[in-house]
Structure formats: structure tokens, C-alpha cells
Design a protein around this motif. Structure first.
Motif, PDB file in Angstrom:
ATOM      1  N   LYS A  93      29.357  46.938  38.756  1.00 48.34           N
ATOM      2  CA  LYS A  93      30.416  47.947  38.715  1.00 48.34           C
ATOM      3  C   LYS A  93      31.583  47.548  39.611  1.00 48.34           C
ATOM      4  O   LYS A  93      32.752  47.724  39.245  1.00 48.34           O
ATOM      5  CB  LYS A  93      29.884  49.309  39.146  1.00 48.34           C
ATOM      6  N   LEU A  94      31.270  46.983  40.795  1.00 49.78           N
ATOM      7  CA  LEU A  94      32.336  46.555  41.695  1.00 49.78           C
ATOM      8  C   LEU A  94      33.160  45.436  41.071  1.00 49.78           C
ATOM      9  O   LEU A  94      34.387  45.427  41.179  1.00 49.78           O
ATOM     10  CB  LEU A  94      31.750  46.091  43.027  1.00 49.78           C
ATOM     11  N   TYR A  95      32.486  44.478  40.430  1.00 45.24           N
ATOM     12  CA  TYR A  95      33.228  43.401  39.772  1.00 45.24           C
ATOM     13  C   TYR A  95      34.107  43.948  38.650  1.00 45.24           C
ATOM     14  O   TYR A  95      35.233  43.467  38.445  1.00 45.24           O
ATOM     15  CB  TYR A  95      32.270  42.351  39.227  1.00 45.24           C
ATOM     16  N   GLN A  96      33.629  44.949  37.942  1.00 42.37           N
ATOM     17  CA  GLN A  96      34.442  45.571  36.887  1.00 42.37           C
ATOM     18  C   GLN A  96      35.648  46.286  37.488  1.00 42.37           C
ATOM     19  O   GLN A  96      36.781  46.134  37.017  1.00 42.37           O
ATOM     20  CB  GLN A  96      33.591  46.552  36.078  1.00 42.37           C
ATOM     21  N   ASP A  97      35.413  47.076  38.548  1.00 42.30           N
ATOM     22  CA  ASP A  97      36.509  47.765  39.235  1.00 42.30           C
ATOM     23  C   ASP A  97      37.533  46.763  39.759  1.00 42.30           C
ATOM     24  O   ASP A  97      38.753  46.960  39.639  1.00 42.30           O
ATOM     25  CB  ASP A  97      35.977  48.582  40.425  1.00 42.30           C
ATOM     26  N   PHE A  98      37.029  45.690  40.355  1.00 44.19           N
ATOM     27  CA  PHE A  98      37.895  44.666  40.932  1.00 44.19           C
ATOM     28  C   PHE A  98      38.716  43.973  39.846  1.00 44.19           C
ATOM     29  O   PHE A  98      39.914  43.731  40.005  1.00 44.19           O
ATOM     30  CB  PHE A  98      37.040  43.663  41.703  1.00 44.19           C
ATOM     31  N   GLY A  99      38.068  43.674  38.721  1.00 46.40           N
ATOM     32  CA  GLY A  99      38.781  43.033  37.619  1.00 46.40           C
ATOM     33  C   GLY A  99      39.925  43.884  37.110  1.00 46.40           C
ATOM     34  O   GLY A  99      41.040  43.384  36.876  1.00 46.40           O
ATOM     35  N   ARG A 100      39.676  45.189  36.952  1.00 47.54           N
ATOM     36  CA  ARG A 100      40.747  46.097  36.493  1.00 47.54           C
ATOM     37  C   ARG A 100      41.870  46.178  37.511  1.00 47.54           C
ATOM     38  O   ARG A 100      43.055  46.193  37.155  1.00 47.54           O
ATOM     39  CB  ARG A 100      40.164  47.493  36.230  1.00 47.54           C
ATOM     40  N   ALA A 101      41.508  46.238  38.795  1.00 48.73           N
ATOM     41  CA  ALA A 101      42.529  46.365  39.841  1.00 48.73           C
ATOM     42  C   ALA A 101      43.400  45.114  39.908  1.00 48.73           C
ATOM     43  O   ALA A 101      44.634  45.213  39.993  1.00 48.73           O
ATOM     44  CB  ALA A 101      41.858  46.623  41.193  1.00 48.73           C
ATOM     45  N   VAL A 102      42.796  43.943  39.875  1.00 52.18           N
ATOM     46  CA  VAL A 102      43.568  42.704  39.939  1.00 52.18           C
ATOM     47  C   VAL A 102      44.479  42.586  38.718  1.00 52.18           C
ATOM     48  O   VAL A 102      45.645  42.183  38.824  1.00 52.18           O
ATOM     49  CB  VAL A 102      42.634  41.478  40.048  1.00 52.18           C
ATOM     50  N   ALA A 103      43.968  42.965  37.544  1.00 51.01           N
ATOM     51  CA  ALA A 103      44.789  42.915  36.330  1.00 51.01           C
ATOM     52  C   ALA A 103      45.983  43.851  36.437  1.00 51.01           C
ATOM     53  O   ALA A 103      47.081  43.529  35.960  1.00 51.01           O
ATOM     54  CB  ALA A 103      43.939  43.274  35.108  1.00 51.01           C
ATOM     55  N   GLN A 104      45.787  45.000  37.062  1.00 46.67           N
ATOM     56  CA  GLN A 104      46.914  45.917  37.250  1.00 46.67           C
ATOM     57  C   GLN A 104      47.961  45.325  38.189  1.00 46.67           C
ATOM     58  O   GLN A 104      49.170  45.451  37.942  1.00 46.67           O
ATOM     59  CB  GLN A 104      46.427  47.255  37.810  1.00 46.67           C
ATOM     60  N   LEU A 105      47.519  44.675  39.255  1.00 50.74           N
ATOM     61  CA  LEU A 105      48.473  43.999  40.135  1.00 50.74           C
ATOM     62  C   LEU A 105      49.293  42.994  39.338  1.00 50.74           C
ATOM     63  O   LEU A 105      50.511  42.894  39.489  1.00 50.74           O
ATOM     64  CB  LEU A 105      47.745  43.282  41.274  1.00 50.74           C
ATOM     65  N   HIS A 106      48.618  42.259  38.474  1.00 47.90           N
ATOM     66  CA  HIS A 106      49.284  41.217  37.694  1.00 47.90           C
ATOM     67  C   HIS A 106      50.132  41.777  36.558  1.00 47.90           C
ATOM     68  O   HIS A 106      50.820  41.003  35.878  1.00 47.90           O
ATOM     69  CB  HIS A 106      48.237  40.248  37.129  1.00 47.90           C
ATOM     70  N   SER A 107      50.097  43.065  36.358  1.00 46.68           N
ATOM     71  CA  SER A 107      50.951  43.670  35.325  1.00 46.68           C
ATOM     72  C   SER A 107      52.342  43.996  35.860  1.00 46.68           C
ATOM     73  O   SER A 107      53.233  44.353  35.085  1.00 46.68           O
ATOM     74  CB  SER A 107      50.295  44.944  34.777  1.00 46.68           C
ATOM     75  N   ILE A 108      52.546  43.882  37.180  1.00 44.37           N
ATOM     76  CA  ILE A 108      53.868  44.120  37.774  1.00 44.37           C
ATOM     77  C   ILE A 108      54.735  42.890  37.525  1.00 44.37           C
ATOM     78  O   ILE A 108      54.411  41.788  37.979  1.00 44.37           O
ATOM     79  CB  ILE A 108      53.757  44.415  39.278  1.00 44.37           C
ATOM     80  N   GLU A 109      55.820  43.077  36.783  1.00 45.41           N
ATOM     81  CA  GLU A 109      56.673  41.962  36.372  1.00 45.41           C
ATOM     82  C   GLU A 109      57.974  41.906  37.176  1.00 45.41           C
ATOM     83  O   GLU A 109      58.455  42.920  37.676  1.00 45.41           O
ATOM     84  CB  GLU A 109      57.003  42.081  34.882  1.00 45.41           C
ATOM     85  N   TYR A 110      58.531  40.689  37.255  1.00 47.65           N
ATOM     86  CA  TYR A 110      59.797  40.463  37.941  1.00 47.65           C
ATOM     87  C   TYR A 110      60.761  39.719  37.019  1.00 47.65           C
ATOM     88  O   TYR A 110      60.358  39.119  36.021  1.00 47.65           O
ATOM     89  CB  TYR A 110      59.577  39.668  39.226  1.00 47.65           C
TER      90      TYR A 110
END
Length: 309
Positions: A125-142
Motif C-alpha cells: 500500500k505504501l508503494y502504491q501511495d508513493f507511486g501516486r504521489a511521485v506521479a503527481q509531483l511529475h505532473s507539474i509542468e513548466y
């Protein structure tokens, strides 16, 4: 313990933000280096727990707290990633003899400290939570690649990712020979990076000491991702490459959840070794484990083995 002078600094900063009625009851030093402190503070009036980072002019750690403040605001505004709230910063040395960043405290424990106590179901579950969180960080575009400025824009604009990554390596790899080696390898393999065209928020330091977890209703969950001091507008695959290199940071469920938000390009596997080499050269720790990791990457790249003193 901190010196009487530094205690007065702590008190001055919290009263400047919360008001003269604020009382500093307790403090705990979380990290201490030369001219650098991270301290957890317990306050009354208001009743709060906060974390304060202090960096003097001789601190060995890069501490762009103004940038961290801007990035934190972007993360909190554009994602649901659990993280601290940056409350105040100062880079001038005019108020106290330090640069500082004041932030809210996250109730949690370092993932690295409790990993051995987490059972298989909670670990997944932690790896799943972590995967979603990291993907959200990477959704911030510049708009372009480069270092993020104090207003959340890009300070130095680079025409492409290779140029931006070369400039970053020049700043972060201390050894001149290693800098030249890495930049040369990038130029030789430029074609591998042709499809990296979307600048994204890249944390660059998702190590076990920056991931907080907590137990709620009998189960472990992700409590927070912290320390955005090294983040930039880069190629998000760099985070993935480092996570794959660091033992225990990616497990079952991570990539499945990650890719529901942010698909990974198929060419990532061809770039991964170079991105991992950058971390090896940047970190440059002379430990046996780091030498082993670096040798493994150098062997796969077919280059002479790099060692560190």
C-alpha cells in the motif's frame, strides 16, 4: 543542544512569524552540520509544532529556501501530495545570521526507520501511495527546463533538456574530471534524449530520509514527502532512475499506480544509466556501497570505473 545565541535565534524567528505572545517550549535538533541546523520546535500561543531550517554562510548544504518556498506553494496548490506548508523564509542574513525556512511539522516517521517493521500488505500500500504521489509531483509542468526561481518561474532558460542537464551537472558535480566526463557522455548520447521535451517538477532527492509514514487505524500510510531544496524543472525520469538505484525505494505496486497518472516513455530505459551516473558523480561518497553502485553503472556504460576519495 544549541548555543544560547542560536536559542535566541529560534525564539526570534517564531515570534516574528507567530507574534510576541508565542512561547518556545521545547526544541529537538533533527540534523546538524557545519553552520547548518534542522530543528523541531514545540510552541504555545499558538499551540504548534514547526520545523526550522537554518543555514549560515559556511553551510555545506545548498539551501535555496526562497526556491523551496515557491515550489512548496506549487505542490500544495496543484497536487494532493502530502507535504509540509512553508510558512516563512529569509535569505538576507539581516534578521538573524542565517538563511532560514520555517515550515509546519508533519506527524510521521522516516520510512527508513520503520521499514523493517512494516508487513507485506502495508508495504505494498505504501508503494502504491508513493507511486501516486511521485506521479503527481511529475505532473507539474513548466514552460522551459532550468532552475526554478523565487516566484515559481524559471530563472535560467535552456533550449533543451541536454543543455539544462549539462548546466546542472556543471553546478553539482564538484570534481572537474567527473564533470567533464558526464557532460561528454551526454553530448555523445544526445539522440537518446530527443523526446524529452516536457519540463516537469523533478524532486531529485526522494531518498528514504525524505519520505515520512505514519500508522493510522492500524495501517501504515504515506504521511509526507519533504525537502524540495534540490528540485528543478527537469526530466522527471531522473527521479525514477534514482529511485530504482536506491535499494528499497520502489516495490510492488509503485509503477502500476505511477503510470495511472503519468505514463513512462519506452525510451526511459535507454536513458536510465546516464541519469543514475549523474547521482553517483554528484553524491561522490567514498563508501564501499557507493563505489560498488558506481562501478556497476560504469561497467554497463562501458566506461572506466570512477572512484571517489
Amino acid at each position: 543542544m544549541v548555543s544560547e545565541k542560536d536559542y535566541l535565534v529560534l525564539k526570534h524567528i517564531v515570534q516574528r512569524y507567530f507574534g510576541k505572545q508565542c512561547t518556545l517550549c521545547e526544541y529537538e535538533v533533527l540534523l546538524r552540520k557545519v553552520d547548518y541546523l534542522v530543528v523541531r520546535l514545540t510552541l504555545v500561543n499558538p499551540t504548534e509544532r514547526v520545523v526550522l531550517k537554518l543555514a549560515g554562510p559556511n553551510a555545506p548544504i545548498l539551501s535555496p529556501f526562497d526556491r523551496t518556498f515557491a515550489i512548496n506553494q506549487q505542490v500544495r496548490k496543484q497536487t494532493t501530495v502530502p507535504t509540509f506548508e512553508a510558512l516563512a523564509f529569509d535569505m538576507s542574513y539581516d534578521i538573524v545570521p542565517y538563511r532560514y525556512l520555517l515550515m509546519t511539522h508533519i506527524d510521521g516517521r522516516l520510512w527508513s526507520d520503520v521499514k523493517k517493521d512494516i508487513d507485506l500488505d502495508d508495504s505494498q500500500k505504501l508503494y502504491q501511495d508513493f507511486g501516486r504521489a511521485v506521479a503527481q509531483l511529475h505532473s507539474i509542468e513548466y514552460r522551459t527546463f532550468g532552475e526554478i526561481g523565487i516566484q515559481g518561474g524559471i530563472n535560467t532558460s535552456d533550449p533543451n533538456y541536454i543543455s539544462a542537464l549539462s548546466n546542472r551537472a556543471e553546478q553539482r558535480i564538484r570534481n572537474p574530471y567527473n564533470r567533464e566526463l558526464f557532460v561528454s557522455l551526454l553530448q555523445q548520447n544526445e539522440c537518446l534524449f530527443n523526446d524529452v521535451v516536457s519540463p516537469r517538477l523533478t524532486h531529485e532527492d526522494l531518498n528514504p530520509g525524505n519520505i515520512l509514514v505514519r500508522k493510522r487505524n492500524g495501517r501504515w500510510e504515506l504521511a509526507g514527502i519533504v525537502d524540495f531544496d534540490s528540485a528543478w524543472a527537469g526530466g522527471f525520469e531522473s527521479d525514477l532512475a534514482r529511485l530504482e538505484l536506491w535499494k528499497g525505494m520502489i516495490g510492488e505496486g509503485f509503477f502500476e499506480e505511477y503510470q495511472t497518472i503519468n505514463p513512462i516513455p519506452t525510451n526511459y530505459t535507454h536513458r536510465r544509466l546516464l541519469l543514475q551516473l549523474l547521482w553517483c558523480l554528484e553524491y561522490a561518497n567514498p563508501s564501499e556501497e557507493h563505489h560498488k553502485d558506481t562501478k556497476n553503472i560504469c561497467d554497463k556504460l562501458g566506461i572506466p570505473v570512477v572512484t571517489f576519495l
